[in-house]
Design a protein around this motif. Structure first.
Motif, PDB file in Angstrom:
ATOM      1  N   SER A 181       3.808  -1.432  -4.014  1.00 51.10           N
ATOM      2  CA  SER A 181       3.899  -1.551  -2.677  1.00 51.10           C
ATOM      3  C   SER A 181       3.462   0.009  -2.262  1.00 51.10           C
ATOM      4  O   SER A 181       2.352  -0.489  -0.827  1.00 51.10           O
ATOM      5  N   PHE A 182       3.356   1.251  -2.786  1.00 54.12           N
ATOM      6  CA  PHE A 182       3.142   1.921  -2.222  1.00 54.12           C
ATOM      7  C   PHE A 182       1.607   2.279  -2.498  1.00 54.12           C
ATOM      8  O   PHE A 182       1.202   2.617  -1.799  1.00 54.12           O
ATOM      9  N   MET A 183       1.258   1.616  -3.393  1.00 56.22           N
ATOM     10  CA  MET A 183      -0.847   1.964  -3.567  1.00 56.22           C
ATOM     11  C   MET A 183      -0.808   1.281  -2.441  1.00 56.22           C
ATOM     12  O   MET A 183      -2.019   1.981  -1.648  1.00 56.22           O
ATOM     13  N   TRP A 184      -0.866  -0.448  -2.123  1.00 59.44           N
ATOM     14  CA  TRP A 184      -0.616  -0.597  -0.934  1.00 59.44           C
ATOM     15  C   TRP A 184      -1.023   0.055   0.462  1.00 59.44           C
ATOM     16  O   TRP A 184      -1.754  -0.057   0.871  1.00 59.44           O
ATOM     17  N   ARG A 185       0.184   0.404   0.659  1.00 58.28           N
ATOM     18  CA  ARG A 185       0.189   0.944   1.912  1.00 58.28           C
ATOM     19  C   ARG A 185      -0.163   2.572   1.912  1.00 58.28           C
ATOM     20  O   ARG A 185      -0.659   2.685   3.276  1.00 58.28           O
ATOM     21  N   TRP A 186      -0.289   3.126   0.732  1.00 59.27           N
ATOM     22  CA  TRP A 186      -0.441   4.006   1.098  1.00 59.27           C
ATOM     23  C   TRP A 186      -2.700   4.245   0.659  1.00 59.27           C
ATOM     24  O   TRP A 186      -3.141   4.819   1.869  1.00 59.27           O
ATOM     25  N   ASP A 187      -3.031   2.767   0.255  1.00 54.39           N
ATOM     26  CA  ASP A 187      -4.485   3.089   0.161  1.00 54.39           C
ATOM     27  C   ASP A 187      -5.258   2.651   1.620  1.00 54.39           C
ATOM     28  O   ASP A 187      -5.450   1.677   1.787  1.00 54.39           O
ATOM     29  N   ASP A 188      -4.170   1.918   2.481  1.00 55.42           N
ATOM     30  CA  ASP A 188      -4.997   0.727   3.286  1.00 55.42           C
ATOM     31  C   ASP A 188      -5.261   1.281   4.115  1.00 55.42           C
ATOM     32  O   ASP A 188      -5.385   2.298   5.316  1.00 55.42           O
ATOM     33  N   PHE A 189      -6.396   0.615   4.461  1.00 59.51           N
ATOM     34  CA  PHE A 189      -7.390   1.306   5.597  1.00 59.51           C
ATOM     35  C   PHE A 189      -8.221  -0.097   6.840  1.00 59.51           C
ATOM     36  O   PHE A 189      -7.517   0.544   7.418  1.00 59.51           O
ATOM     37  N   ILE A 190      -7.871  -1.204   6.900  1.00 65.43           N
ATOM     38  CA  ILE A 190      -7.841  -1.967   7.593  1.00 65.43           C
ATOM     39  C   ILE A 190      -6.830  -2.084   8.510  1.00 65.43           C
ATOM     40  O   ILE A 190      -6.703  -2.607   9.712  1.00 65.43           O
ATOM     41  N   TRP A 191      -5.356  -2.458   7.917  1.00 65.89           N
ATOM     42  CA  TRP A 191      -4.229  -2.338   8.764  1.00 65.89           C
ATOM     43  C   TRP A 191      -4.350  -1.425   9.977  1.00 65.89           C
ATOM     44  O   TRP A 191      -4.289  -2.019  10.962  1.00 65.89           O
ATOM     45  N   PRO A 192      -4.093  -0.464   9.276  1.00 64.57           N
ATOM     46  CA  PRO A 192      -4.685   1.327  10.655  1.00 64.57           C
ATOM     47  C   PRO A 192      -5.320   0.726  11.689  1.00 64.57           C
ATOM     48  O   PRO A 192      -4.994   1.123  12.775  1.00 64.57           O
ATOM     49  N   LEU A 193      -7.003   0.614  10.795  1.00 62.97           N
ATOM     50  CA  LEU A 193      -7.386   0.184  11.814  1.00 62.97           C
ATOM     51  C   LEU A 193      -7.196  -0.500  12.461  1.00 62.97           C
ATOM     52  O   LEU A 193      -7.809  -0.228  13.799  1.00 62.97           O
ATOM     53  N   ILE A 194      -6.895  -1.676  12.622  1.00 61.64           N
ATOM     54  CA  ILE A 194      -6.538  -1.771  14.081  1.00 61.64           C
ATOM     55  C   ILE A 194      -5.156  -1.705  14.841  1.00 61.64           C
ATOM     56  O   ILE A 194      -5.292  -1.968  15.409  1.00 61.64           O
ATOM     57  N   VAL A 195      -3.682  -1.520  13.638  1.00 64.33           N
ATOM     58  CA  VAL A 195      -2.656  -0.967  14.556  1.00 64.33           C
ATOM     59  C   VAL A 195      -3.314   0.046  14.957  1.00 64.33           C
ATOM     60  O   VAL A 195      -2.463   0.415  16.657  1.00 64.33           O
ATOM     61  N   ILE A 196      -4.395   1.308  14.639  1.00 65.90           N
ATOM     62  CA  ILE A 196      -3.625   2.951  15.371  1.00 65.90           C
ATOM     63  C   ILE A 196      -4.525   3.146  15.718  1.00 65.90           C
ATOM     64  O   ILE A 196      -6.178   2.801  15.586  1.00 65.90           O
ATOM     65  N   SER A 197      -4.843   3.726  18.165  1.00 67.84           N
ATOM     66  CA  SER A 197      -6.304   4.150  17.771  1.00 67.84           C
ATOM     67  C   SER A 197      -5.750   5.770  17.914  1.00 67.84           C
ATOM     68  O   SER A 197      -7.050   6.186  18.500  1.00 67.84           O
ATOM     69  N   ILE A 235       1.731  10.835  -8.540  1.00 70.48           N
ATOM     70  CA  ILE A 235       3.395  11.258  -9.170  1.00 70.48           C
ATOM     71  C   ILE A 235       4.632   9.496  -8.878  1.00 70.48           C
ATOM     72  O   ILE A 235       4.767   9.777  -9.968  1.00 70.48           O
ATOM     73  N   VAL A 236       3.897   8.872  -8.003  1.00 71.53           N
ATOM     74  CA  VAL A 236       4.657   7.269  -8.013  1.00 71.53           C
ATOM     75  C   VAL A 236       4.657   6.755  -9.327  1.00 71.53           C
ATOM     76  O   VAL A 236       5.025   6.209 -10.204  1.00 71.53           O
ATOM     77  N   PHE A 237       3.235   6.851 -10.027  1.00 68.52           N
ATOM     78  CA  PHE A 237       2.618   6.078 -11.129  1.00 68.52           C
ATOM     79  C   PHE A 237       3.759   6.310 -12.317  1.00 68.52           C
ATOM     80  O   PHE A 237       4.397   6.129 -13.464  1.00 68.52           O
ATOM     81  N   LEU A 238       3.874   8.518 -12.481  1.00 69.41           N
ATOM     82  CA  LEU A 238       3.986   8.627 -13.645  1.00 69.41           C
ATOM     83  C   LEU A 238       5.983   8.515 -13.088  1.00 69.41           C
ATOM     84  O   LEU A 238       6.360   8.312 -14.342  1.00 69.41           O
ATOM     85  N   ILE A 239       6.212   8.510 -12.080  1.00 71.35           N
ATOM     86  CA  ILE A 239       7.787   8.150 -11.979  1.00 71.35           C
ATOM     87  C   ILE A 239       8.344   6.127 -12.840  1.00 71.35           C
ATOM     88  O   ILE A 239       8.923   6.492 -13.416  1.00 71.35           O
ATOM     89  N   PHE A 240       7.458   5.535 -12.371  1.00 72.53           N
ATOM     90  CA  PHE A 240       7.608   4.374 -12.770  1.00 72.53           C
ATOM     91  C   PHE A 240       6.925   3.934 -13.573  1.00 72.53           C
ATOM     92  O   PHE A 240       7.279   2.833 -14.560  1.00 72.53           O
ATOM     93  N   GLN A 241       6.187   4.951 -14.234  1.00 71.85           N
ATOM     94  CA  GLN A 241       5.484   4.152 -15.582  1.00 71.85           C
ATOM     95  C   GLN A 241       5.942   3.509 -16.365  1.00 71.85           C
ATOM     96  O   GLN A 241       5.613   2.065 -17.180  1.00 71.85           O
ATOM     97  N   LYS A 242       7.231   3.835 -17.211  1.00 72.35           N
ATOM     98  CA  LYS A 242       8.093   3.495 -18.190  1.00 72.35           C
ATOM     99  C   LYS A 242       8.403   1.870 -17.928  1.00 72.35           C
ATOM    100  O   LYS A 242       8.171   1.008 -18.604  1.00 72.35           O
TER     101      LYS A 242
END
Lengths: 255, 311
Positions: A181-197, A235-242
């Motif tokens: 979820s963090f990856m999806w939202r952090w890397d999101d491009f098309i959704w912000p492109l639609i919603v934010i101007s 960072i998120v990946f390292l925290i939740f990796q295990k």
């Protein structure tokens, strides 16, 4: 080597001064270290603001996703109720409808609800991920019912059972979903492109794209931004990796 | 309230107890609806309703602002006569037809290597997973930096080796290959992790038994690994198809869809008409065609995986 070289190249290039950056033949290692690119990105590029916007969106969207997906996954795995198959079918069928396919009507809905140019518009709609519900459901199917019945006998409320039994048991799969979820939202491009101007509400991906779109690309700042953009995910990946490894091994993929 | 069931019970139970049990039963009935509600609500508002609206739009001349005018099949007829649309649809199909099997085969292959005991296995896994953590925008960027026609590193290495430069991003055919390579590079790690999980769920005893019977390596793979991986494979296929439809950001930052729309994929085209040109009705018709295509692929896969259920 093939896998890390391009990224390594970005990392190393981000600390090159203009002379090393544009030298020909290209140099892999710079003659001297320079953090100019980073200071320029933050001072001139307004990068701090975009970073904060992205952080607000990614963190709150992830929390919301975890909460509602785990709840829905619990309901669909541990209860039999009227309409449960229909709801499951609805969720699964949209695994196949990426929002990109329905972006024009979504735009209408977003504007009607006053979520256009609003960070909430980036947080709420993508939170109901079908993939998340699917993963949690598959994982919870393996939890024995007796455990829940015992708690019910003791008079625990459903909400209490959810928090004290289901959530702790589901920890590994929740870790998987946190990273996704963090990856999806952090890397999101098309959704912000639609919603934010409004540029003051840009996320970093929008800012990066805007940078690329400009006539003359300032590679130095762009490289610095790219590097900073990768850090939170790491960072998120390292925290939740295990937990992630444990979760991937046990969720959703079983027969 | 009359509690009838208590009569049938062999031992007299205190009334208050029965009442709390009934209450708990009622609560248990309500609970799943309340648990599923938030997710379902967001889902209906932002996916189901827009999907239906899109279907309606596709039969109108809606431009996003003025009133909708019903135009019947006009959008669809215009679409079928639009050569550019078919070219872009073909681009998308070629892209998907290359990306899906390549990522599938490579990530499965790497996953099979990565479940073997070896030194620094964790490090290798992390390195291969690493590109999947990077946003498509940056993937495109780094590839542009490396493959760039004028100052790319690869271009330099080719030149130094006395080879002619390759037009990675500006030759119509090679640019297509470049975007496929970049996508494979960016996605293999993610699916490797899913395959590793799937492979680990196959009991080692199956392999041992088959080996005792004298099965060869390839027999092990075709007769045990692949059939038992069916549920995982289905998930991977589904995700891959959806992802190859969504690859817009990568292509946007790598080639911008050029040269001459040679690497433009359908989502970019829908975006162009739906937002830049405000032809919402027309763009919606494209979405409907795309959706039908995805639906058809999904159906084929479910048929293929009928043996392996998803739940």
């Amino acid at each position: 080597m093939i896998f890390i070289a391009p990224v390594l190249w970005i990392f190393i290039s981000s600390v090159k001064g203009p002379i090393d950056l544009y030298s020909w033949p290209p140099k892999f290692f710079p003659d001297s270290l320079s953090f100019e690119n980073f200071t320029a990105a933050f001072s001139k590029g307004n990068f701090g603001l975009y970073f904060i916007n992205s952080a607000i969106v990614a963190v709150s969207a992830t929390i919301l996703t975890l909460l509602i997906n785990t709840m829905a996954g619990y309901a669909l795995s541990k209860f039999r109720f009227k309409g449960d198959t229909l709801i499951l079918f609805l969720f699964l069928s949209t695994l196949m409808i990426p929002i990109e396919v329905i972006m024009t009507p979504i735009f209408t809905v977003i504007s009607k609800l006053g979520l256009y140019n609003n960070l909430l518009g980036l947080i709420i709609p993508p939170a109901a991920t079908p993939m998340g519900v699917f993963l949690i459901r598959q994982y919870l199917l393996t939890v024995p019912d007796d455990l829940l019945e015992a708690a019910r006998m003791d008079g625990a409320s459903e909400w209490r059972i959810f928090w004290t039994i289901i959530v702790p048991i589901a920890k590994p799969v929740i870790a998987v979903l946190t990273i996704f979820s963090f990856m999806w939202r952090w890397d999101d491009f098309i959704w912000p492109l639609i919603v934010i101007s409004d540029p003051s509400k840009y996320t970093i991906q929008l800012a990066l794209a805007n940078f690329i779109g400009e006539f003359r690309v300032d590679w130095g700042s762009l490289l610095a931004m790219s590097v900073v953009t990768m850090i939170p995910i790491l960072i998120v990946f390292l925290i939740f990796q295990k937990q992630f490894v444990k979760g991937m091994a046990t969720s959703g993929m079983k027969e | 309230m009359v509690v009838e069931k208590s009569k049938a019970m062999p031992m007299p139970i205190k009334k208050t107890n029965v009442q709390t049990m009934k209450k708990a039963q009622r609560k248990k009935k309500m609970a799943p609806y309340l648990f599923v509600l938030p997710n379902l609500l967001i889902f209906l508002i932002f996916i189901i309703i827009p999907a239906l609206m899109g279907l309606v739009y596709s039969f109108t001349s809606y431009n996003g602002v003025s009133d909708m005018k019903f135009t019947g099949l006009e959008n669809y007829i215009r679409l079928f006569n639009n050569a550019e649309f078919w070219k872009i649809m073909l681009n998308t199909l070629i892209y998907a037809a290359l990306v899906v099997p390549l990522v599938f085969a490579i990530s499965l292959g790497i996953a099979m290597l990565m479940i073997k005991e070896m030194k620094a296995r964790g490090l290798f896994r992390a390195i291969i997973f690493w590109p999947t953590m990077i946003s498509f925008i940056i993937v495109g960027l780094s590839w542009k930096w490396i493959f760039g026609d004028s100052f790319g590193v690869i271009t330099y290495l080719l030149e130094a080796g006395g080879l002619p430069p390759i037009k990675w991003l500006s030759d119509p055919v090679i640019a297509k290959i470049t975007i496929v390579i970049a996508t494979v590079w960016a996605r293999v790690g993610f699916f490797m992790v899913i395959f590793i999980a799937g492979l680990q769920s196959i009991p080692a005893s199956y392999y041992e038994a088959a080996q005792i019977d004298g099965a060869s390596r390839s027999q092990l793979f075709w007769k045990i690994t692949l059939p038992l991986l069916k549920p995982t494979s289905l998930l991977v296929f589904m995700l891959l198809i959806v992802e190859s439809v969504k690859a817009y950001p990568l292509i946007f930052s790598l080639t911008g869809g050029g040269p001459a729309k040679e690497t433009t994929l359908i989502v970019q085209y829908i975006f162009e008409f739906g937002f830049t040109k405000s032809e919402v009705g027309y763009a919606s018709a494209m979405s409907v065609v795309l959706f039908l295509l995805i639906g058809a692929f999904t159906l084929i896969q479910f048929k293929w995986a009928e043996g392996g259920k998803i739940d």
